[in-house]
Structures are given as structure tokens and as C-alpha cells.
Motif scaffolding. Structure first.
Motif, PDB file in Angstrom:
ATOM      1  N   ILE A 199       4.792  10.341  -0.457  1.00  0.00           N
ATOM      2  CA  ILE A 199       3.993   9.652   0.554  1.00  0.00           C
ATOM      3  C   ILE A 199       2.490   9.840   0.373  1.00  0.00           C
ATOM      4  CG2 ILE A 199       5.849   9.733   2.239  1.00  0.00           C
ATOM      5  CD1 ILE A 199       4.396  11.993   3.629  1.00  0.00           C
ATOM      6  N   ASP A 200       2.047  10.893  -0.308  1.00  0.00           N
ATOM      7  CA  ASP A 200       0.604  11.047  -0.495  1.00  0.00           C
ATOM      8  C   ASP A 200       0.053   9.903  -1.348  1.00  0.00           C
ATOM      9  OD1 ASP A 200       2.148  12.140  -2.544  1.00  0.00           O
ATOM     10  OD2 ASP A 200       0.607  13.558  -3.172  1.00  0.00           O
ATOM     11  N   LEU A 201       0.717   9.602  -2.467  1.00  0.00           N
ATOM     12  CA  LEU A 201       0.264   8.497  -3.319  1.00  0.00           C
ATOM     13  C   LEU A 201       0.646   7.138  -2.740  1.00  0.00           C
ATOM     14  CD1 LEU A 201       0.892   9.937  -6.884  1.00  0.00           C
ATOM     15  CD2 LEU A 201      -1.306   9.346  -5.881  1.00  0.00           C
ATOM     16  N   TRP A 202       1.790   7.052  -2.083  1.00  0.00           N
ATOM     17  CA  TRP A 202       2.200   5.775  -1.500  1.00  0.00           C
ATOM     18  C   TRP A 202       1.230   5.327  -0.413  1.00  0.00           C
ATOM     19  CZ3 TRP A 202       8.153   6.776  -0.536  1.00  0.00           C
ATOM     20  CH2 TRP A 202       8.780   6.981  -1.768  1.00  0.00           C
ATOM     21  N   LEU A 203       0.917   6.233   0.490  1.00  0.00           N
ATOM     22  CA  LEU A 203      -0.018   5.883   1.568  1.00  0.00           C
ATOM     23  C   LEU A 203      -1.415   5.623   1.011  1.00  0.00           C
ATOM     24  CD1 LEU A 203       1.123   8.392   4.335  1.00  0.00           C
ATOM     25  CD2 LEU A 203       1.414   5.920   4.354  1.00  0.00           C
ATOM     26  N   SER A 204      -1.793   6.371  -0.019  1.00  0.00           N
ATOM     27  CA  SER A 204      -3.086   6.114  -0.662  1.00  0.00           C
ATOM     28  C   SER A 204      -3.104   4.714  -1.262  1.00  0.00           C
ATOM     29  CB  SER A 204      -3.358   7.155  -1.752  1.00  0.00           C
ATOM     30  OG  SER A 204      -3.491   8.448  -1.201  1.00  0.00           O
ATOM     31  N   ALA A 205      -1.987   4.301  -1.865  1.00  0.00           N
ATOM     32  CA  ALA A 205      -1.918   2.972  -2.463  1.00  0.00           C
ATOM     33  C   ALA A 205      -2.094   1.886  -1.409  1.00  0.00           C
ATOM     34  CB  ALA A 205      -0.585   2.795  -3.189  1.00  0.00           C
ATOM     35  N   VAL A 206      -1.482   2.060  -0.254  1.00  0.00           N
ATOM     36  CA  VAL A 206      -1.660   1.090   0.828  1.00  0.00           C
ATOM     37  C   VAL A 206      -3.112   1.089   1.294  1.00  0.00           C
ATOM     38  CG1 VAL A 206      -0.998   0.496   3.194  1.00  0.00           C
ATOM     39  CG2 VAL A 206       0.746   1.212   1.554  1.00  0.00           C
ATOM     40  N   ALA A 207      -3.706   2.275   1.374  1.00  0.00           N
ATOM     41  CA  ALA A 207      -5.117   2.349   1.753  1.00  0.00           C
ATOM     42  C   ALA A 207      -6.004   1.667   0.717  1.00  0.00           C
ATOM     43  CB  ALA A 207      -5.535   3.816   1.925  1.00  0.00           C
ATOM     44  N   PHE A 208      -5.598   1.723  -0.560  1.00  0.00           N
ATOM     45  CA  PHE A 208      -6.377   1.083  -1.624  1.00  0.00           C
ATOM     46  C   PHE A 208      -6.175  -0.439  -1.663  1.00  0.00           C
ATOM     47  CE2 PHE A 208      -5.930   5.244  -4.207  1.00  0.00           C
ATOM     48  CZ  PHE A 208      -7.034   5.776  -3.567  1.00  0.00           C
ATOM     49  N   GLY A 209      -5.192  -0.943  -0.916  1.00  0.00           N
ATOM     50  CA  GLY A 209      -5.018  -2.387  -0.862  1.00  0.00           C
ATOM     51  C   GLY A 209      -3.649  -2.904  -1.230  1.00  0.00           C
ATOM     52  N   ALA A 210      -2.697  -2.025  -1.546  1.00  0.00           N
ATOM     53  CA  ALA A 210      -1.352  -2.490  -1.869  1.00  0.00           C
ATOM     54  C   ALA A 210      -0.645  -2.964  -0.609  1.00  0.00           C
ATOM     55  CB  ALA A 210      -0.545  -1.381  -2.530  1.00  0.00           C
TER      56      ALA A 210
END
Length: 704
Positions: free
Chosen positions: A440-451
Motif C-alpha cells: 500500500i505504500d507504493l500503491w497509494l503513492s501511485a494514486v497520488a502521482f496520478g494513477a
């Protein structure tokens, strides 16, 4: 500077060099036969000394050989697949933003090298199985390996009689270890000693029950103890029914297990162990034996993890809390060290799946292949380049380097033949060493980055516990986003073992739309998991479409059990403020107050490990998985407080009134705490000592 070489592969891809060049801020001439008649362009590029990105993996080997033959070639070369991942699909004309993103990510600096784990093999192989099958396999590897056979079943009639390799038999007690360091423990409990046996077959002929097979071991279930075999073996003396079972041991570098049931029944067995039921009749027989022959010498693999004990929530004060990494590991590489209050990861058994780092709530276990900051930089580059090039509704497809990559490439080839739609223009494939290595650390970061979506491709090669762990992670991450008002399904596990199943699943992604932050984040993913989570959550909360009613009310988002965020509920009627929970908390979420009896709690720090709940002697604590989406989660909150107890001798406050009263009640009937002894429990530690010595002096005076 980076030079990027693109090729439309004999004009089978509708590439737009100007669009791609604008996104990458460099001029991109288009090639159609870079690996053939236009190869001089590649040679000139690698003579420049600049980094070179070649947008072709089909001819990676050819380019490598060409580079070795090119005078003055000094440029580092990286390869990226834009053909099967984007150029070969039904909407390839819309895939320029994705292709630009893939090219940009390929141009990133290589991650720093990681530590390695070494193996050394001298080629001592143990072949376990029916004697005839073991001897057939031994004959094909004996010129390269030192063979020992452990016979576990009869050989065929007319089989080899010549003893060409050491043969042992008995009851296997344990097989442990890894490549270069296997240890076998067995008990020699059969009346026939294979070291003395000459394979004359006299015992086989003499036995009326046919209890002796051509493995030259007696089947105790058939034997009626007539001893005809023992009399037939009088000269050799290999058969004795009065022989005491004897424990044996041996060391081996490799193990080839031909038994129907594996000796090591793990989803991820140790390096150097091969299970091949059926021997050479197994479809994988020849490939396995060829691989076995090559495993002589010294070998290295990456050390896939870092461990920081100070962050670990596994154990405190001999109480076990978080066991997530131990429970998820399919390679049996993670264990508990009760004496040192920590977990231990055996790097020789670790296969690099990363599932332990994914489920770790604190970040005590971190993945290193690549490290989280490198992976985060790659995701941010992919998504920002995609957006800058005009891409919309980006979906990341995380897949494994082997099975997942092969499936994606197969789908691209099927699309080129008109048999599939291919990878959609908005789906960006991202290769990982293992599909379970992100959470979830990278997944949520990806959503924050625009995914808009993060999809994990599961091809069936994953252990069942990995799939379950990823589902739980996805549920937690989705609950967070839903609680913040981001509607839709942002996290998906795509289970597909064929290109057709993958094609159908990816086509279904087009039909859904998710709410994501209006503004993409630009933070750098850090090495600390909790810090990265905080950065991602801060951005998602700042951009949250959810409204608060009333405006100043905290927004508490319920989360599934096992979430790494939450509060604790304290039963004030039970709590005595003994503060055992404070000493047990590994994350400093629970704290005391030096100035007054208080139990304080900082929700941001809580990882829901359960150590406080397990440690509490009064059973007064319950975990409450949630996310408090407000600034209050960073501030200390008082969970319980009490009046201090005043020493009956000096009136100095110590402990709490409730705790002292509870202690007095429990010890009032104890023989050791009667009269003055019970009264001393009402005193502070200093006065207790003074009172004890005073009583002793009075006793001496009385006796005199």
C-alpha cells in the motif's frame, strides 16, 4: 545525456517520433530496421559515451553482440519493450503517451547495486527415489557430479546390478539446508546392510513372501520373520535381524528428489533442491538434469531485504505481537528469535518475493531489489511523463519479471495477429521481480502521482498466502480511498494464466472510471515505509473530495482488520495505568506523562501490531483499525488518567490510587503480606526501605 533509439519494427507500429520526442525533450529519428540495415545508427550512438536506450527487447542479444564488435563503444545500454506493451495493440495509435512514459522510465539511472548472498557447490548430489529411476538419473549426471543414491523403493527386474555409486537406505528423518549446504538425517533401520550387500539376489530368491525387492531392503509389512534370507546371506553377512537402528547423517550440495511426495513440500523450495516425480519420464526431466549439471562452483544472488530491528513489532518483553512476515513467507526463510526478541531472515532461503516487506506494518523489513525509493521514482516518472504527453486515466499493471512479462508479451503478439485486443493504451506495464513485492505504500503513492488504477497481475505462480496478503492490502488501500471520497475501484488483482484471460481482464478496465486527486503529487518516495505512507496520505487527504460535517469534526475512516493504521480503545474501569502497554509499544504510539499518571496515544504512530493488547494484564485494550483523517492524528490524546497515590509515610505521590488499591486487594489474603508488610505496600520505595530497617532495629532492641 541520454540517446533514445526507436524502431517501428518493419513499420508494424504506428509510432509518432515528434510526439515522443516532445515528451522526452530530445529528437527521435524513426527507424524501421534498427537491428538490420540501420544498425550503424546504433553503433554511432554507443560510441558517443552517452547513455543509450534501445526501444527493442526482441533483438537484445544481437545488439549486445554488435556492441562488443564496435570499436570505441563505451555507452551504457538499456533496453525497453514498446512493441508488445504498446505498439502492438488495437489502439496503438493512442499509445504514444504510454510509450513516452516507458522510454522515460528506461532512461532513469540504474539503481545502486545491492548486497549479495553467496553459494558454493562442489557438485555432491543426493538422488532420492526408486533405485532404478535414481540409477537412470545418476548415469546422466555422474560425469559432472558426485552421486549418492538414497534408495526408496525397488528397482525393476533386470535392472543395474553393478554398484556404480554409493547407495544408502532407511528412514529419512530430516532434510534441511540449501544449495551447497544440505544436511540429510536418516535412520538405518533395515536388516539388510547395503554396504555389505553384493546384490547377488540370493535373499530375493530365498524369501517366500517376496518381501525383498531389488532395492535390497526388507518390507516389514510382508516379512513373517522366517529368516530364510538371513541364512542365504551367511557368507556376506549383510542381513541381521538383531541389528540396532542407527542414526546417520550426510552433507550434500544438491538434492534431486524423484519421490511421488516431495521431501521439502514448500511452495518455494530451497535453491539446489529439485522435485522430479517419475524421473526421466517427467516432462521436465531433461531440463532439470541439465540445470543440475551446471550447479557446480560459486554462485551469487541479491540479498533481497533489509531488516531494522528497532522498527520491528514482532516481540517485546517476551510477548509476541506481529507475525505477518513469518506467516506469509512461502520459502520458510523468516523465523522468530525468541531470545533476542526479533525475527530472523535466512538470506540463503529467501527467494525475493518481497511478500514479507509488503505485509510489514512498520517498514522493519524493506525490499531492496530494487529499493523502494528507486521503485517510487520509476512510478512517478512513468505517470508524470504519461500525463505530460497528454495521457489520461493511467492504469499501472504490475507483473513479475518471468511469468507476468511472458504473458504480457504473448498478449502483444496475439494482438499483432488480430487474435486479441492487446494491452490498452492507458495501461502501463511495470515489471517487478515478484508480483508480491509492493504494497500500500507504493500503491497509494501511485494514486497520488496520478494513477487511476493499480492492477497486480497474478499468473498462478504465486503462493496462496501471497494472493491472500495482496487481497488484504488491496482491501485496506481501497477502504482508505473510499473513506476519503475517491469513488471507484482503484486496486485490482488480475488473475490470468493465459493471454486470452489477460486480454479480457484488461478490456474490462476500460469500462470503469475512478475518482483520483485533481492535482498529482510530486513527493519523493523515501526509504522508510511509514514516512512514504504519511506523504501519500497527506496528499490524498489534502485533495480529498469528501466533505466534513461539521467542518471541524475529525473524519474517522473504518478499516479492515490487519490494517497498519488505527486507534486503541481503553476500558477505563479495567485499566490501572500500570503502563505495561507503553513499554511494549514498538512505535512510540503509547506514551506516559512524567508529570502525572496518564496514558497518552499518538494515532499516527500506531501500527496495530497488537503488542499492547496482548501485554495488558487487565485485558483493558482493544485495537480499532481506522484512519483519522485530521490533524488530531498527530497530536497526543489522553486515553486514561488517574489520581496519584500518596505515600502514607511521606505523602509523596507514586503510582495511581486505582493500581495500589487493586494490588492491596489481590495481596490482602497472601501469607507474605500481612500486618506491617501490607502497610509497606502503601509506601513509596524509599519509605518502604526506611520502614523495614526501622522495624528490624526495634526488634533488636526488644530482644536485648
Amino acid at each position: 545525456m541520454t540517446t533514445t533509439l526507436i524502431c517501428d519494427c518493419n513499420q508494424t507500429m504506428p509510432l509518432e517520433p515528434k510526439t515522443l520526442g516532445a515528451a522526452l525533450t530530445e529528437s527521435l529519428p524513426l527507424h524501421s530496421a534498427l537491428c538490420r540495415r540501420e544498425a550503424p545508427s546504433f553503433q554511432r550512438a554507443i560510441q558517443s559515451g552517452d547513455d543509450v536506450v534501445v526501444a527493442c527487447t526482441q533483438e537484445k542479444r544481437l545488439f549486445g553482440e554488435l556492441a562488443q564488435q564496435t570499436p570505441g563503444a563505451t555507452s551504457p545500454i538499456r533496453f525497453v519493450n514498446i512493441r508488445e506493451t504498446g505498439g502492438w495493440s488495437r489502439d496503438a495509435k493512442s499509445a504514444m503517451p504510454k510509450i513516452a512514459a516507458l522510454l522515460a522510465a528506461a532512461g532513469l539511472p540504474e539503481p545502486e547495486p545491492v548486497s549479495t548472498v553467496g553459494y558454493a557447490s562442489q557438485g555432491r548430489v543426493l538422488i532420492v527415489g526408486p533405485l532404478d529411476e535414481a540409477e537412470q538419473a545418476a548415469a546422466l549426471v555422474a560425469d559432472a557430479l558426485a552421486v549418492t543414491i538414497f534408495s526408496r523403493g525397488p528397482g525393476i527386474a533386470g535392472g543395474e546390478q553393478e554398484r556404480r555409486w554409493p547407495v544408502v537406505a532407511g528412514r529419512i528423518d530430516a532434510l534441511t539446508g540449501w544449495l551447497g549446504a544440505f544436511k540429510l538425517q536418516w535412520t538405518r533401520d533395515n536388516p539388510i546392510d547395503l554396504d555389505l550387500c553384493t546384490r547377488c539376489n540370493a535373499c530375493v530368491s530365498a524369501c517366500p513372501e517376496q518381501a525383498i525387492g531389488l532395492d535390497y531392503q526388507i518390507d516389514a509389512a510382508k516379512c513373517t520373520s522366517h529368516r530364510d534370507c538371513e541364512r542365504a546371506c551367511t557368507v556376506a553377512g549383510a542381513i541381521r535381524f538383531d541389528r540396532t537402528p542407527e542414526s546417520q547423517g550426510g552433507a550434500f550440495d544438491l538434492v534431486l528428489d524423484l519421490g511421488a511426495t516431495p521431501l521439502i513440500d514448500w511452495h518455494a523450495p530451497p535453491q539446489g533442491y529439485f522435485h522430479l516425480p517419475g524421473g526421466l519420464s517427467n516432462p521436465k526431466g531433461a531440463q532439470t538434469l541439465l540445470h543440475l549439471r551446471d550447479l557446480v562452483g560459486e554462485f551469487e544472488k541479491p540479498k533481497f531485504f533489509d531488516y531494522k530491528q528497532k522498527l520491528c513489532a514482532h516481540s517485546r518483553n517476551e510477548v509476541v505481537g506481529c507475525n505477518a512476515c513469518i506467516e506469509v513467507c512461502s520459502a520458510h526463510a523468516v523465523s522468530s528469535d525468541k531470545e533476542r526478541q526479533r525475527i530472523v531472515v535466512n538470506p540463503n532461503l529467501c527467494v525475493g518475493c518481497g511478500a514479507c516487506t509488503t505485509v510489514c506494518p512498520t517498514g522493519a523489513l524493506g525490499y531492496t531489489y530494487p529499493r523502494t525509493p528507486d521503485q517510487g521514482r520509476k512510478l512517478r516518472t512513468l505517470l508524470s511523463t504519461y500525463a505530460d504527453a497528454g495521457g489520461r486515466d493511467a492504469a499501472l499493471l504490475l507483473h513479475s519479471e518471468e511469468g507476468g512479462r511472458a504473458l504480457v508479451e504473448q498478449l502483444g503478439r496475439q494482438a499483432q495477429l488480430g487474435k486479441a485486443q492487446g494491452v490498452p493504451a492507458n495501461v502501463i506495464p511495470v515489471a517487478l521481480f515478484h508480483a508480491a513485492s509492493t504494497g500500500i505504500d507504493l500503491w497509494l503513492s501511485a494514486v497520488a502521482f496520478g494513477a487511476q488504477q493499480v492492477c497486480v497481475l497474478l499468473t498462478g505462480e504465486e503462493a496462496p498466502q501471497y494472493v491472500e496478503a495482496l487481497k488484504k492490502q488491496a482491501d485496506i488501500a481501497q477502504a482508505l480511498l473510499h473513506g476519503l471520497g475517491y469513488t471507484g475501484t482503484h486496486f485490482r488483482l488480475i488473475e490470468a494464466a493465459t493471454s486470452g484471460a489477460l486480454d479480457k481482464a484488461l478490456a474490462n478496465l476500460r469500462e470503469t472510471r475512478q475518482v483520483v486527486p485533481a492535482r498529482a503529487a510530486r513527493f519523493a518516495v523515501g526509504a522508510e515505509k511509514r514516512s512514504t505512507l504519511e506523504l501519500a496520505l497527506d496528499h490524498l487527504m489534502d485533495e480529498s473530495p469528501a466533505s466534513k460535517t461539521p467542518a471541524d469534526a475529525p473524519l474517522a475512516i473504518p478499516l479492515p482488520a490487519g490494517a497498519p493504521f488505527g486507534a486503541i480503545a481503553v476500558d477505563k474501569d479495567k485499566c490501572t495505568l500500570c503502563l505495561a502497554c507503553v513499554s511494549a509499544c514498538p512505535a512510540s504510539a503509547l506514551q506516559d506523562n512524567r508529570d502525572s499518571p496518564q496514558l497518552q496515544f499518538i494515532e499516527k504512530n500506531c501500527v496495530q501490531c497488537g503488542l499492547c493488547e496482548t501485554t495488558c494484564p487487565e485485558d483493558a485494550i482493544d485495537l480499532v483499525p481506522r484512519l483519522l483523517a485530521s490533524p488530531e492524528r498527530r497530536q497526543p490524546a489522553v486515553l486514561n488518567e488517574a489520581r496519584p497515590w500518596a505515600c502514607i509515610r511521606c505523602a509523596k505521590p507514586f503510582g495511581t490510587q486505582k493500581a495500589i488499591e487493586a494490588m492491596l486487594l489481590k495481596l490482602a489474603g497472601h501469607a507474605m503480606f500481612q500486618g506491617d508488610a501490607l502497610e509497606r505496600l502503601k509506601m513509596c520505595s524509599d519509605c518502604r526501605v526506611v520502614d523495614l530497617y526501622s522495624a528490624q532495629d526495634e526488634t533488636k532492641i526488644t530482644q536485648q
